[in-house]
Design a protein around this motif. Structure first.
Motif, PDB file in Angstrom:
ATOM      1  N   GLU A  35       0.827  -1.202   0.000  1.00  0.00           N
ATOM      2  CA  GLU A  35       0.000   0.000   0.000  1.00  0.00           C
ATOM      3  C   GLU A  35       0.861   1.252   0.000  1.00  0.00           C
ATOM      4  O   GLU A  35       0.529   2.250  -0.651  1.00  0.00           O
ATOM      5  CB  GLU A  35      -0.926  -0.001   1.229  1.00  0.00           C
ATOM      6  N   ARG A  38       1.920   1.821  -3.482  1.00  0.00           N
ATOM      7  CA  ARG A  38       0.787   2.274  -4.289  1.00  0.00           C
ATOM      8  C   ARG A  38       0.538   3.764  -4.081  1.00  0.00           C
ATOM      9  O   ARG A  38       0.278   4.506  -5.038  1.00  0.00           O
ATOM     10  CB  ARG A  38      -0.447   1.460  -3.933  1.00  0.00           C
ATOM     11  N   ARG A  39       0.609   4.203  -2.839  1.00  0.00           N
ATOM     12  CA  ARG A  39       0.370   5.622  -2.565  1.00  0.00           C
ATOM     13  C   ARG A  39       1.487   6.493  -3.131  1.00  0.00           C
ATOM     14  O   ARG A  39       1.240   7.621  -3.570  1.00  0.00           O
ATOM     15  CB  ARG A  39       0.219   5.832  -1.057  1.00  0.00           C
ATOM     16  N   LEU A  42       0.602   6.977  -6.603  1.00  0.00           N
ATOM     17  CA  LEU A  42      -0.498   7.941  -6.730  1.00  0.00           C
ATOM     18  C   LEU A  42       0.015   9.372  -6.576  1.00  0.00           C
ATOM     19  O   LEU A  42      -0.389  10.277  -7.317  1.00  0.00           O
ATOM     20  CB  LEU A  42      -1.584   7.653  -5.693  1.00  0.00           C
ATOM     21  N   GLY A  91      -4.198   7.970   1.596  1.00  0.00           N
ATOM     22  CA  GLY A  91      -4.711   7.157   0.504  1.00  0.00           C
ATOM     23  C   GLY A  91      -6.057   7.631  -0.006  1.00  0.00           C
ATOM     24  O   GLY A  91      -6.274   7.741  -1.226  1.00  0.00           O
ATOM     25  N   SER A  92      -6.983   7.921   0.904  1.00  0.00           N
ATOM     26  CA  SER A  92      -8.307   8.360   0.455  1.00  0.00           C
ATOM     27  C   SER A  92      -8.230   9.740  -0.201  1.00  0.00           C
ATOM     28  O   SER A  92      -8.937  10.008  -1.179  1.00  0.00           O
ATOM     29  CB  SER A  92      -9.302   8.366   1.621  1.00  0.00           C
ATOM     30  N   GLY A  95      -6.740   9.193  -3.799  1.00  0.00           N
ATOM     31  CA  GLY A  95      -7.722   8.633  -4.720  1.00  0.00           C
ATOM     32  C   GLY A  95      -8.781   9.645  -5.113  1.00  0.00           C
ATOM     33  O   GLY A  95      -9.130   9.779  -6.296  1.00  0.00           O
ATOM     34  N   TYR A  96      -9.287  10.383  -4.131  1.00  0.00           N
ATOM     35  CA  TYR A  96     -10.339  11.375  -4.389  1.00  0.00           C
ATOM     36  C   TYR A  96      -9.824  12.483  -5.310  1.00  0.00           C
ATOM     37  O   TYR A  96     -10.480  12.848  -6.304  1.00  0.00           O
ATOM     38  CB  TYR A  96     -10.803  11.965  -3.060  1.00  0.00           C
ATOM     39  N   ARG A  99      -9.292  11.499  -8.941  1.00  0.00           N
ATOM     40  CA  ARG A  99     -10.542  11.465  -9.708  1.00  0.00           C
ATOM     41  C   ARG A  99     -10.987  12.873 -10.099  1.00  0.00           C
ATOM     42  O   ARG A  99     -11.507  13.088 -11.205  1.00  0.00           O
ATOM     43  CB  ARG A  99     -11.634  10.749  -8.903  1.00  0.00           C
ATOM     44  N   THR A 283     -12.942   1.577   3.188  1.00  0.00           N
ATOM     45  CA  THR A 283     -12.665   1.682   1.759  1.00  0.00           C
ATOM     46  C   THR A 283     -11.254   1.203   1.487  1.00  0.00           C
ATOM     47  O   THR A 283     -10.343   1.404   2.315  1.00  0.00           O
ATOM     48  CB  THR A 283     -12.829   3.133   1.268  1.00  0.00           C
ATOM     49  N   GLU A 285      -9.124   2.402  -0.360  1.00  0.00           N
ATOM     50  CA  GLU A 285      -8.164   3.499  -0.503  1.00  0.00           C
ATOM     51  C   GLU A 285      -7.579   3.934   0.836  1.00  0.00           C
ATOM     52  O   GLU A 285      -6.515   4.539   0.873  1.00  0.00           O
ATOM     53  CB  GLU A 285      -8.833   4.689  -1.186  1.00  0.00           C
ATOM     54  N   HIS A 319      -5.543  -5.203  -4.429  1.00  0.00           N
ATOM     55  CA  HIS A 319      -4.583  -4.328  -5.100  1.00  0.00           C
ATOM     56  C   HIS A 319      -3.411  -5.115  -5.688  1.00  0.00           C
ATOM     57  O   HIS A 319      -2.607  -4.549  -6.442  1.00  0.00           O
ATOM     58  CB  HIS A 319      -4.056  -3.274  -4.128  1.00  0.00           C
TER      59      HIS A 319
END
Length: 644
Positions: A35, A38-39, A42, A91-92, A95-96, A99, A283, A285, A319
């Motif tokens: 994770e 992944r972040r 991002l 993370g959240s 992701g937000y 988008r 979630t 994320e 993931h």
């Protein structure tokens, strides 16, 4: 591919162990590391995309200033950098905001406020690293958030503005043109103009669990950013007590799972209590976080924590491994929701409730008295309901080979529990609750074959015996829009009774409970039959009353209603629901109706989809079931409505 690049891969040994609830702390740590990577990706993607349009940052400093500060943090204190990267709401947020950038829109706040949250993340990391620095952060209303640390409260005439964070050597301030807030020496503490993120650490034996009670971070919610909602001292005290009790029960009942949970769950978003509901969510994320409504006791919180931890673990697995092809169709029955679910949601629930079942199963053997009986009921209920959904999922065409392997592992555990002994009275209560929910779902979401409906209705209207009833698979999918509301009051009353509470004094506190529900839960089935019929005469569009009538009739003894409820719910593991000790000997079930009238539609399986019929088709069946229901006024009303 860059030579020497390392990729996160999940060994099959980890995959299989986690599916069978045999994972350990090292496996959860490996998920955390994945994770983290992944972040980082991002953040890199966000930086590259936003750098193409620097005007997106509005009044915030340029992106280069943030990246430079983050690089300083990583050099000076990799631990501080990793901590903010691993923070669930990093993370959240990522992701937000990704988008928003992709869709070219603002969110709850102007886009520059969401992009500027990266400045706040960098400031919080620099404070944890003890660096000297100065950087601007966004202010939403009167709140300047420093993730994982707290919120500075600054008055501002604008809904969205900017404040400066500066300092060094352990002394830091947040200031705007109106005021200055000095961070306490321990940022988790409160101070003038400052709310700290509270920590709660609990110990059971040699096992410790530390979690944040985060009521401040704007990205702690599931969908959209939310402002701070500070817990008062009484609520905070209640949460600390509940966490202490819950951790003790987890360590006592499922010590290995508890130790893994302590690694994988580090932040809770506390929400107010909703009576008779254990509300929680998470979630993928926000790995490591769960939103949890305050439960009534530590046992319920323990089950909820384990439930959300299972979701967190599966989110991490997803993931790394594809378990299914995307299929948004809402088509699968699950006992933890009242609506049809897509495969992804059903699979998530199976894994989460496998963990919940493990907890109640173990607790039933480690405790005695009221708590043991309650645990036995929850074990009996959830093992059957979760297994029911798992069996449906196993053969789904959208599963990948890995998905089937994962469900096989979960099934090895759940399957071994299906025939473990449970006291007869507890098993019968669980069977009745299972039949109740499944029947309610089917009557509101399944659509019968119109030809079958016509044949049954014509048979009734012409006085003929019912046609042979055979299970017929329909090609009609479940409708996501329910035909009528549903009430959980009967299950709530049963659970309330298992706590040792006096239902006579408390039944009216249960949401939507009626005198018929109270009579049913109290074992007065003849009274329940009469009351449910009265409810249906008053309002035929009451699915809960219709199912309640079937359950009450079935509980009076073997007969057509008993067979019909079993057919409708696809259950029947113990025979007719209802505890024999509670059956009224020789009780009059009330006026004969559709479920108990010889020579007519003798089985509930013939008509239990009537809640999904048109009103005109439903009329003759309801008239048979509830004598007196088809009054001239009601029939005139139906004739005006016609089919839906």
């Amino acid at each position: 591919m860059t030579p020497g690049t390392a990729f996160h891969q999940m060994p099959w040994s980890d995959f299989d162990a986690l599916a069978r609830l045999e994972g350990d702390m090292s496996m959860v740590r490996r998920l955390r590391r994945a994770e983290r990577s992944r972040r980082k990706l991002l953040l890199h993607g966000l930086s590259e995309t936003s750098a193409k349009s620097l005007e997106l940052f509005g009044p915030m400093p340029p992106l280069e200033a943030v990246l430079e500060l983050l690089a300083r943090v990583e050099d000076a204190s990799p631990q501080a950098f990793d901590r903010l990267l691993a923070h669930p709401y990093t993370g959240s947020w990522a992701g937000y905001t990704t988008r928003l950038l992709r869709d070219g829109i603002d969110g709850v706040c102007p886009l520059w406020v969401h992009l500027g949250h990266l400045h706040a993340i960098a400031a919080a990391a620099a404070i944890r690293a003890g660096l000297s620095f100065e950087i601007a952060v966004p202010v939403w209303g009167e709140h300047a958030v420093l993730p994982s640390l707290g919120v500075a409260r600054l008055r501002s005439p604008e809904p969205f503005s900017v404040a400066e964070v500066r300092g060094g050597g352990g002394t830091y301030t947040v200031a705007n043109e109106v005021g200055v807030v000095r961070l306490p020496d321990s940022p988790g503490a409160d101070g003038p103009g400052w709310w700290g993120v509270r920590q709660c650490g609990v110990t059971a034996g040699r096992n410790r669990f530390s979690v944040s009670l985060d009521d401040l971070d704007p990205y702690r919610g599931l969908y959209e950013p939310v402002p701070p909602q500070r817990l008062d001292s009484a609520e905070l005290g209640a949460w600390r007590w509940l966490l202490t009790e819950a951790w003790q029960l987890l360590v006592e009942a499922v010590p290995d799972l508890a130790r893994s949970l302590a690694v994988g769950l580090d932040s809770l978003v506390p929400k107010p209590r909703v009576p008779f509901r254990s509300l929680s969510a998470s979630t993928g994320e926000a790995f490591g976080s769960a939103v949890v409504g305050r439960p009534p006791d530590g046992a319920e919180l323990a089950a909820t924590l384990l439930h959300e931890f299972q979701h967190i673990v599966l989110g991490g697995i997803l993931h790394l491994v594809q378990l299914y092809d995307d299929d948004p169709r809402e088509r699968i029955y699950v006992s933890w929701r009242d609506d049809p679910r897509p495969l992804r949601g059903a699979l998530q629930g199976v894994y989460a409730f496998c963990g919940v079942t493990a907890f109640w199963r173990a607790l039933a053997t480690t405790r005695t008295g009221v708590l043991a009986r309650r645990a036995m009921f929850e074990f009996a209920y959830w093992r059957a309901q979760t297994w029911h959904t798992l069996v449906v999922l196993r053969d789904d065409e959208t599963l990948t080979d890995a998905g089937r392997r994962f469900l096989d592992g979960v099934g090895d555990v759940l399957g071994s529990w299906q025939h473990e002994p449970v006291p007869d009275d507890i098993a019968e209560l669980a069977d009745a609750a299972i039949a109740d929910h499944r029947a309610g779902w089917r009557i509101r979401h399944l659509r019968p074959d119109p030809a079958v409906v016509r044949e049954l209705a014509n048979a009734w209207l012409t006085g003929r015996s019912r046609p042979p009833v055979t299970p017929v698979q329909t090609d009609l999918p479940p409708t996501p829009v329910p035909d009528g509301p549903w009430s959980h009051s009967r299950a709530d009353l049963v659970r309330l009774g298992l706590t040792g509470a006096d239902l006579h004094d408390l039944w009216q506190t249960v949401p939507d409970a009626t005198p018929a529900d109270f009579a049913y839960a109290s074992g007065r089935f003849a009274d329940a039959v009469r009351n449910y019929r009265a409810e249906l005469r008053a309002d035929p569009d009451r699915p809960a009353s219709l199912v309640g009538l079937g359950l009450a009739l079935a509980a009076t003894g073997p007969g057509p209603a008993s067979r019909g409820i079993a057919a409708l719910s696809r259950t029947g593991t113990r025979g007719a629901p209802g505890a024999p000790a509670h059956r009224a000997s020789g009780a009059d079930p009330g006026e004969p109706g559709l479920m108990d009238r010889p020579g007519r539609l003798r089985t509930i399986g013939s008509y239990m989809s009537i809640g999904s019929m048109s009103q005109s088709a439903r009329a003759p069946l309801m008239a048979a079931m509830v004598p007196g229901w088809a009054s001239p006024r009601t029939l005139r009303y139906l004739s005006r409505i016609g089919p839906r």
